[in-house]
Design a protein around this motif. Sequence first.
Motif, PDB file in Angstrom:
ATOM      1  N   TYR A   1       0.166 -11.512 -15.845  1.00 56.41           N
ATOM      2  CA  TYR A   1      -0.473 -12.252 -14.753  1.00 56.41           C
ATOM      3  C   TYR A   1      -0.790 -11.352 -13.565  1.00 56.41           C
ATOM      4  O   TYR A   1      -1.574 -11.731 -12.703  1.00 56.41           O
ATOM      5  CB  TYR A   1       0.444 -13.382 -14.284  1.00 56.41           C
ATOM      6  N   MET A   2      -0.180 -10.200 -13.477  1.00 56.83           N
ATOM      7  CA  MET A   2      -0.317  -9.329 -12.313  1.00 56.83           C
ATOM      8  C   MET A   2      -1.671  -8.622 -12.296  1.00 56.83           C
ATOM      9  O   MET A   2      -2.213  -8.304 -13.357  1.00 56.83           O
ATOM     10  CB  MET A   2       0.800  -8.282 -12.309  1.00 56.83           C
TER      11      MET A   2
ATOM     12  N   LYS B   1      -7.560 -10.235 -18.606  1.00 62.16           N
ATOM     13  CA  LYS B   1      -8.532 -10.386 -17.515  1.00 62.16           C
ATOM     14  C   LYS B   1      -9.945 -10.024 -17.958  1.00 62.16           C
ATOM     15  O   LYS B   1     -10.922 -10.697 -17.595  1.00 62.16           O
ATOM     16  CB  LYS B   1      -8.105  -9.529 -16.320  1.00 62.16           C
TER      17      LYS B   1
ATOM     18  N   THR C   1      -1.395 -11.009  -8.841  1.00 62.84           N
ATOM     19  CA  THR C   1      -1.726 -12.416  -8.594  1.00 62.84           C
ATOM     20  C   THR C   1      -2.500 -12.605  -7.294  1.00 62.84           C
ATOM     21  O   THR C   1      -2.848 -13.721  -6.941  1.00 62.84           O
ATOM     22  CB  THR C   1      -0.440 -13.253  -8.547  1.00 62.84           C
ATOM     23  N   SER C   2      -2.748 -11.509  -6.594  1.00 67.08           N
ATOM     24  CA  SER C   2      -3.572 -11.554  -5.378  1.00 67.08           C
ATOM     25  C   SER C   2      -4.283 -10.219  -5.253  1.00 67.08           C
ATOM     26  O   SER C   2      -4.006  -9.278  -6.010  1.00 67.08           O
ATOM     27  CB  SER C   2      -2.706 -11.818  -4.134  1.00 67.08           C
TER      28      SER C   2
ATOM     29  N   GLY D   1      -1.683  -7.731  -4.639  1.00 69.28           N
ATOM     30  CA  GLY D   1      -0.397  -8.064  -5.242  1.00 69.28           C
ATOM     31  C   GLY D   1       0.177  -6.929  -6.072  1.00 69.28           C
ATOM     32  O   GLY D   1      -0.493  -5.925  -6.369  1.00 69.28           O
TER      33      GLY D   1
ATOM     34  N   SER E   1     -11.538 -17.393 -10.151  1.00 70.08           N
ATOM     35  CA  SER E   1     -10.970 -16.147  -9.604  1.00 70.08           C
ATOM     36  C   SER E   1     -11.378 -14.925 -10.416  1.00 70.08           C
ATOM     37  O   SER E   1     -10.569 -14.032 -10.680  1.00 70.08           O
ATOM     38  CB  SER E   1      -9.439 -16.247  -9.540  1.00 70.08           C
TER      39      SER E   1
ATOM     40  N   ARG F   1       5.579 -11.459 -18.685  1.00 69.88           N
ATOM     41  CA  ARG F   1       5.631 -11.685 -17.232  1.00 69.88           C
ATOM     42  C   ARG F   1       4.534 -10.916 -16.503  1.00 69.88           C
ATOM     43  O   ARG F   1       3.887 -11.437 -15.593  1.00 69.88           O
ATOM     44  CB  ARG F   1       6.998 -11.273 -16.688  1.00 69.88           C
TER      45      ARG F   1
ATOM     46  N   GLU G   1       4.604 -22.087 -10.765  1.00 67.63           N
ATOM     47  CA  GLU G   1       4.823 -20.762 -10.177  1.00 67.63           C
ATOM     48  C   GLU G   1       5.674 -19.875 -11.077  1.00 67.63           C
ATOM     49  O   GLU G   1       5.703 -18.649 -10.916  1.00 67.63           O
ATOM     50  CB  GLU G   1       5.522 -20.891  -8.817  1.00 67.63           C
TER      51      GLU G   1
ATOM     52  N   ALA H   1      -2.424  -7.173 -19.414  1.00 65.17           N
ATOM     53  CA  ALA H   1      -3.052  -7.717 -18.207  1.00 65.17           C
ATOM     54  C   ALA H   1      -4.539  -7.384 -18.175  1.00 65.17           C
ATOM     55  O   ALA H   1      -5.377  -8.236 -17.849  1.00 65.17           O
ATOM     56  CB  ALA H   1      -2.350  -7.168 -16.964  1.00 65.17           C
TER      57      ALA H   1
ATOM     58  N   ARG I   1     -11.026 -11.616  -8.514  1.00 62.78           N
ATOM     59  CA  ARG I   1      -9.649 -11.118  -8.496  1.00 62.78           C
ATOM     60  C   ARG I   1      -9.298 -10.478  -9.830  1.00 62.78           C
ATOM     61  O   ARG I   1      -8.602  -9.461  -9.885  1.00 62.78           O
ATOM     62  CB  ARG I   1      -8.680 -12.260  -8.189  1.00 62.78           C
ATOM     63  N   SER I   2      -9.778 -11.075 -10.926  1.00 60.87           N
ATOM     64  CA  SER I   2      -9.526 -10.490 -12.251  1.00 60.87           C
ATOM     65  C   SER I   2     -10.149  -9.107 -12.356  1.00 60.87           C
ATOM     66  O   SER I   2      -9.506  -8.155 -12.831  1.00 60.87           O
ATOM     67  CB  SER I   2     -10.089 -11.395 -13.351  1.00 60.87           C
TER      68      SER I   2
END
Length: 688
Positions: free
Chosen positions: A433-434, A456, A436-437, A440, A478, A430, A406, A452, A481-482
């Motif tokens: 990754y955003m 993706k 993440t949902s 999100g 996913s 950091r 995590e 990002a 989501r990407s």
Amino acid sequence: MSKDFLLEIGLEEMPAKYITASAKQLQERIEKWLAENDLAYETTEVYATPRRLSVIVKVLAEKQADRVEESKGPAKKIAKDENGNWSKAAQGFARGQGVDPDTLEFREIGGVEYIYLTKEVTGANTVDLLSDMRQIILTMTFPVSMHWASYDLRYIRPIKWLIAMFGDQVIPFEITNVTTGNTTRGHRFLGKEVAIASPAAYEEALLGQFVVADAEKRKAAIVSQIEEIEAVENWKIPMDADLLEEVNNLVEYPTVLHGTFDEAYLELPEEVLITTMKEHQRYFPVVDEAGKLRPYFITVRNGNHEHLETVAKGNEKVLRARLSDADFFYQEDLKITINEAVAKLKNIVFHEKLGTLTEKMVRVKKVALIIADHLNMTDAQKQKVSRAADIYKFDLVTNLVGEFPELQGIMGEKYALLQGEDSEVATAIREHYMPTSADGDLPQSDIGALLAIADKLETLTGFFCVGIVPTGSADPFSLRRSALGIMRIIQEKQWNIRILDILEDVVAIERADGLDELPSKEVFQEVQQFLNNRLRAILAEHQVRHDIIDAVIGGDLSVVPALIERATLLNKHRDADWFRPTMEALARVVNISKKYQTETKIDPALFENDSEAQLFEAVEKLKQAYPSLNVVERLQAFAGLRLAIDAYFENTLVMSDDENVRNNRLALLFELASFIKEFARIEDINVK
């Protein structure tokens, strides 16, 4: 007379994260069944604990309402022969309705007589219908399911007991050798089995056996107890809604307690402590007035207040071991340089068809620099993009991230700053990754947002290049989501980049790296459609009408913020008085302009009426002003053209017999249509 109905599915402990949705599903399925069977009721109440899913239907009618049904049969000329006898068609209709043909009557509709049958249907008794609950239980779906014993049924967890009661009457049916009754089970350790006298007594009976069946009451009890500790200890306990929901679904009888840990562990990054407490132990951290962590934690016991000190010590022991491990991993990680960590990535396979993480990062760097060019970033910014892309996955080989996945990205930022990396580069590690949902948080920095998108988009295109495409509900990597994340980031940043131009380059990068199982054109088209669908989903969530979505998106993804702005603008005005006539006028221009085949320069000398000249003048003004107009002004300009367009078509025969005149008129409409089509495919908007 009405009665309450209770259905309870007793199970082995279910995974906490699926309980709320499962209970809601059961409630919705029962409500749908009640509506389909025309059964009146007052309301439904849903209950859920780790070991049960329950619904009570309040004031459920004892029978369906009696009703009158009308059935239309064949026309009279078909229903009777020339001798006035019932035909086979009429006899078949009567037989299907369960009546004698002589009871049929005729009714005239639209000047034609048809057989009509009116019959009274007595409503069925509710008690005779409720055995359908068995099928409702069996058809429920879950993200995870399992077999047990020798039964074929797959379910979220094995069914241990069942209650189905209408008033005090048990509705009999059986599932996997479990028969319905009126007995439920209390808390696994504190309670016992208890008979339910009636649905109204259900909640109180369970409370007597140390089960708070109502999830909202259970949650309120947890919050109340936490607030009491806050007041007594003068602590601040941030209420994490997701953690509260999960903890609530782990217990049937909640008792809140607190413990402590060694202050020395506060030297660890806060994220490490919080992740250890929340994600691994389901503890609530404690902070001071300034929001700084204190060496305490809050946990929720599934039981009463007895022996709380012993329980607290046990939790402290477990947390101490976790934090000791975290501290060791952290100290070991500080000994590794970023370059050493990056070198190890060549030994980690991202995917067997897509190569190692090192190979992926090389591709992502190329994509990131292409996007930077499209955004006209400075050389200094590009250097930061390049550095971030070179190292952004390095923390995946650290000990701490290996133990606490995590923390990926989070620890990358921490370690990067400790080793002197630029703050924007560290932040990008950091933020890449955003989100993440689906909903999100999004990257806030430009470098992080760019990285990002690059990561993706490269992942998405790479998988499509090797033929790994989401199908139905299966999306193991996913990719949806990407794609959604790409669209959301571009919209949030208001970056006016043509994603399709970038996509062409990405496909070329993938193929140059040997990811070429599918042809470039096919990959390009499929990824474009995939991204298109995610944009449609965003617009649909904003209640944009589907025909307007189709009109704006069309077949070209174009510039995302502009597409969203045009769609929401059209949707906002769809009920305005001027909207329908304007869209009809513009659609007429576009549809007729499709007949334009010969390149013709508009010649005002060929105009035969004032309406032609007026429309030409209006189009010339639009042409001059259009580049400087914003989206709202462009729509206003189109609306302002409506009267001129209507007058033009009223006074002008476009398809004149004179070829020169005809081509001249089509050329004018074609020029106007080019502006309209750039705005949207207006002809796709439903204004009927």
